[in-house]
Write a protein that holds these residues in place. Structure first.
Motif, PDB file in Angstrom:
ATOM      1  N   ASP A 173       0.895  -1.353   0.083  1.00 43.03           N
ATOM      2  CA  ASP A 173       0.048  -0.071   0.112  1.00 43.03           C
ATOM      3  C   ASP A 173       0.900   1.214  -0.026  1.00 43.03           C
ATOM      4  N   ALA A 174       2.324   1.184   0.005  1.00 45.40           N
ATOM      5  CA  ALA A 174       3.139   2.426   0.244  1.00 45.40           C
ATOM      6  C   ALA A 174       4.274   2.195  -0.601  1.00 45.40           C
ATOM      7  N   LEU A 175       5.144   2.957  -0.006  1.00 46.49           N
ATOM      8  CA  LEU A 175       6.698   2.989  -0.387  1.00 46.49           C
ATOM      9  C   LEU A 175       7.076   1.740  -0.253  1.00 46.49           C
ATOM     10  N   PRO A 176       8.171   1.025  -1.019  1.00 49.56           N
ATOM     11  CA  PRO A 176       8.891  -0.181  -0.890  1.00 49.56           C
ATOM     12  C   PRO A 176       9.923   0.288   0.516  1.00 49.56           C
ATOM     13  N   PRO A 177      10.492  -0.868   1.082  1.00 46.24           N
ATOM     14  CA  PRO A 177      11.324  -0.655   2.364  1.00 46.24           C
ATOM     15  C   PRO A 177      12.564   0.259   2.099  1.00 46.24           C
ATOM     16  N   THR A 178      13.096   0.141   1.099  1.00 44.80           N
ATOM     17  CA  THR A 178      14.376   0.509   0.733  1.00 44.80           C
ATOM     18  C   THR A 178      14.511   1.303  -0.758  1.00 44.80           C
ATOM     19  N   PRO A 179      15.369   2.201  -0.852  1.00 47.67           N
ATOM     20  CA  PRO A 179      15.537   2.615  -2.346  1.00 47.67           C
ATOM     21  C   PRO A 179      15.852   1.629  -3.537  1.00 47.67           C
ATOM     22  N   ILE A 180      15.414   1.609  -4.633  1.00 49.64           N
ATOM     23  CA  ILE A 180      15.607   0.498  -5.494  1.00 49.64           C
ATOM     24  C   ILE A 180      16.744   0.872  -6.654  1.00 49.64           C
ATOM     25  N   ALA A 181      17.493   2.081  -6.257  1.00 53.65           N
ATOM     26  CA  ALA A 181      18.682   2.256  -6.984  1.00 53.65           C
ATOM     27  C   ALA A 181      19.381   3.428  -6.039  1.00 53.65           C
ATOM     28  N   ASN A 182      20.510   4.147  -6.823  1.00 61.17           N
ATOM     29  CA  ASN A 182      21.073   5.290  -6.179  1.00 61.17           C
ATOM     30  C   ASN A 182      20.519   6.486  -6.799  1.00 61.17           C
ATOM     31  N   PRO A 183      19.696   7.525  -6.454  1.00 60.22           N
ATOM     32  CA  PRO A 183      19.390   8.588  -7.272  1.00 60.22           C
ATOM     33  C   PRO A 183      20.275   9.732  -7.204  1.00 60.22           C
ATOM     34  N   GLY A 184      20.188  10.469  -8.313  1.00 62.59           N
ATOM     35  CA  GLY A 184      20.940  11.614  -8.457  1.00 62.59           C
ATOM     36  C   GLY A 184      20.201  12.756  -7.757  1.00 62.59           C
ATOM     37  N   ARG A 185      21.123  14.062  -7.810  1.00 63.62           N
ATOM     38  CA  ARG A 185      20.457  15.392  -7.321  1.00 63.62           C
ATOM     39  C   ARG A 185      18.984  15.749  -8.005  1.00 63.62           C
TER      40      ARG A 185
END
Length: 384
Positions: A321-333
Motif C-alpha cells: 500500500d505504500a513505498l517499498p522498504p528501501t530505495p531501488i537504486a542510487n538517485p541523483g540530485r
C-alpha cells in the motif's frame, strides 16, 4: 683633470644604472604581460625534468618569447626548484609568470590523458580520453568493457604513464551491487569492499582519484557525498509531503530515477506518486517489482510476468500500500529534488508515449486512452 674623469665616470655609472634599470623593467614586463600563444597547448612535465627543459619546450611551442627571462623570473620568485611533474593546459595568452605558477603549485594535471571508468545501468566501460587543447574537449581514444576480458595493449601503455589522471563516474540510477561489482574489475584500484553499501546511499557523480586508491575509501566518499546532498535538500522540501524522513525521500527519488530518463518530466512523475500516496492509491510501478526479483543485481532482461505482478513481496507496489522498504537504486540530485518538490498537478497515471517520455492523465478513462495509443505504437514498431 681628475675631477673631469670622476665626473665622466659618475655619468657613465648613472647611464649604466639607468640602462640596467630599464632592462630589468623591460624583463619584468615581458615576464608578467600576456604571452604569444594564440591557441592553448598541453605542456607535459616529465618526472625528473627541470625548469631549463621546460623553458626550451615552451619556447619550441611558441608559448614564451624569451627563455632566459622565463628562467630568471622563476628563479627570482624562488620557484625554479619547485617544478612538479604533470600535464598542464596552457591557455592562449598565458604570461610567463602564470605558467610558472601553474607548473609549480599543485602538481594536478589539467590536460593530457584521462582514464574514466564509467559505471552505467547496463554495463561498465573504461574510457581513455585525451584533452584537445584547441577545443578544451576530451576526445575518446580507447573504450573497453572490463567484463569482456583483458584490456588491450594500448591501455597498458597509457596506465604506465605517471601523469595519467583517473576518475570513476557513476550514472544516475545504478544500484549499489552494480557499483561494487564494477569496482572489483577496476585494475587501478586496490583493497576490498567488505559490506554492500545500503541502496540509495551512493551519490551518482564523477570522482577523481589516483592510481592505487582504495575501493572502500572510494565507497566512503560516495556515501558521504549522498549524505551531504540529502541533508542539503531535505530542509528545502515542499510542505505537506507524505514523506516521513530523508530515507523515504531517497526511496521515492530512486523510483523517479528508474521511471524516467527525461529530465523535464521528473517533477511530473513525482507528482503522480505524491498524489497516489496522499490519496491512498498503490504506486503500481514496475521498477520496484523488478528490484524485488533481481535485488538490484543487473537487469531483468525480459518483461514482467503477470504472476510476478501478483506475487506479494516487499517491493511489489501493485500489492503493498505504500513505498517499498528501501530505495531501488542510487538517485541523483535532480531526482531527489523532484521527490522533494513535485509539480503541482492532479495527475495519478502515466504511460510511455512513444517518444521516450510519458503521457500523463488525471482520470482512468483518460489513462486508458493513453494506454491504447501506446499499445498501437508498440504494435506498429513490432511490424516494422
Amino acid at each position: 683633470m681628475w675631477r673631469s674623469i670622476a665626473s665622466n665616470a659618475l655619468s657613465l655609472l648613472i647611464v649604466v644604472l639607468l640602462l640596467c634599470g630599464g632592462v630589468i623593467l623591460w624583463g619584468k614586463g615581458q615576464y608578467t604581460t600576456a604571452g604569444p600563444l594564440d591557441q592553448a597547448i598541453c605542456l607535459r612535465v616529465e618526472t625528473g625534468s627541470n625548469m631549463r627543459r621546460v623553458s626550451d619546450e615552451l619556447a619550441n611551442q611558441g608559448a614564451i618569447t624569451n627563455g632566459r627571462i622565463f628562467l630568471a623570473g622563476a628563479d627570482y620568485e624562488d620557484k625554479a626548484s619547485k617544478l612538479k611533474a604533470g600535464s598542464y593546459l596552457i591557455t592562449d595568452g598565458s604570461s610567463m609568470q602564470q605558467i610558472v605558477d601553474q607548473i609549480t603549485t599543485s602538481g594536478r594535471s589539467t590536460c593530457g590523458t584521462e582514464v574514466n571508468y564509467r559505471i552505467g545501468i547496463l554495463s561498465a566501460e573504461l574510457q581513455v580520453r585525451e584533452l584537445d587543447p584547441a577545443t578544451n574537449r576530451y576526445v575518446e581514444v580507447l573504450a573497453h568493457d572490463p567484463a569482456e576480458g583483458e584490456a588491450p595493449a594500448e591501455y597498458a601503455e597509457v596506465a604506465a604513464q605517471s601523469d595519467v589522471r583517473y576518475r570513476v563516474t557513476l550514472a544516475e540510477g545504478v544500484t549499489s551491487w552494480q557499483v561494487v561489482d564494477a569496482l572489483k574489475s577496476a585494475e587501478f584500484l586496490t583493497g576490498e569492499v567488505s559490506n554492500l553499501p545500503a541502496e540509495g546511499s551512493l551519490a551518482p557523480d564523477s570522482y577523481e582519484l589516483t592510481r592505487g586508491a582504495d575501493r572502500a575509501e572510494l565507497i566512503a566518499r560516495m556515501e558521504l557525498a549522498q549524505a551531504e546532498l540529502i541533508a542539503e535538500l531535505w530542509p528545502a522540501r515542499a510542505e505537506g509531503l507524505p514523506l516521513a524522513n530523508e530515507q523515504e525521500a531517497l526511496i521515492l527519488a530512486s523510483i523517479i530515477e528508474k521511471e524516467t530518463g527525461v529530465s523535464s518530466e521528473r517533477e511530473q512523475v513525482s507528482s503522480v506518486f505524491i498524489n497516489r500516496l496522499n490519496q491512498g492509491i498503490r504506486l503500481q510501478t514496475d521498477p520496484t517489482v523488478i528490484y524485488g526479483i533481481t535485488n538490484g543485481q543487473g537487469s531483468l532482461g525480459r518483461g514482467l510476468r503477470q504472476s510476478e505482478l501478483r506475487r506479494e513481496t516487499p517491493y511489489n507496489t501493485y500489492v503493498i500500500d505504500a513505498l517499498p522498504p528501501t530505495p531501488i537504486a542510487n538517485p541523483g540530485r535532480a531526482s531527489i529534488e523532484a521527490a522533494l518538490n513535485p509539480a503541482n498537478t492532479d495527475f495519478i497515471f502515466f504511460v510511455a508515449d512513444g517518444t521516450g517520455g510519458h503521457a500523463f492523465a488525471k482520470t482512468l478513462a483518460e489513462h486508458n486512452r493513453n494506454v491504447a495509443e501506446w499499445r498501437k505504437i508498440e504494435a506498429e514498431r513490432a511490424n516494422q
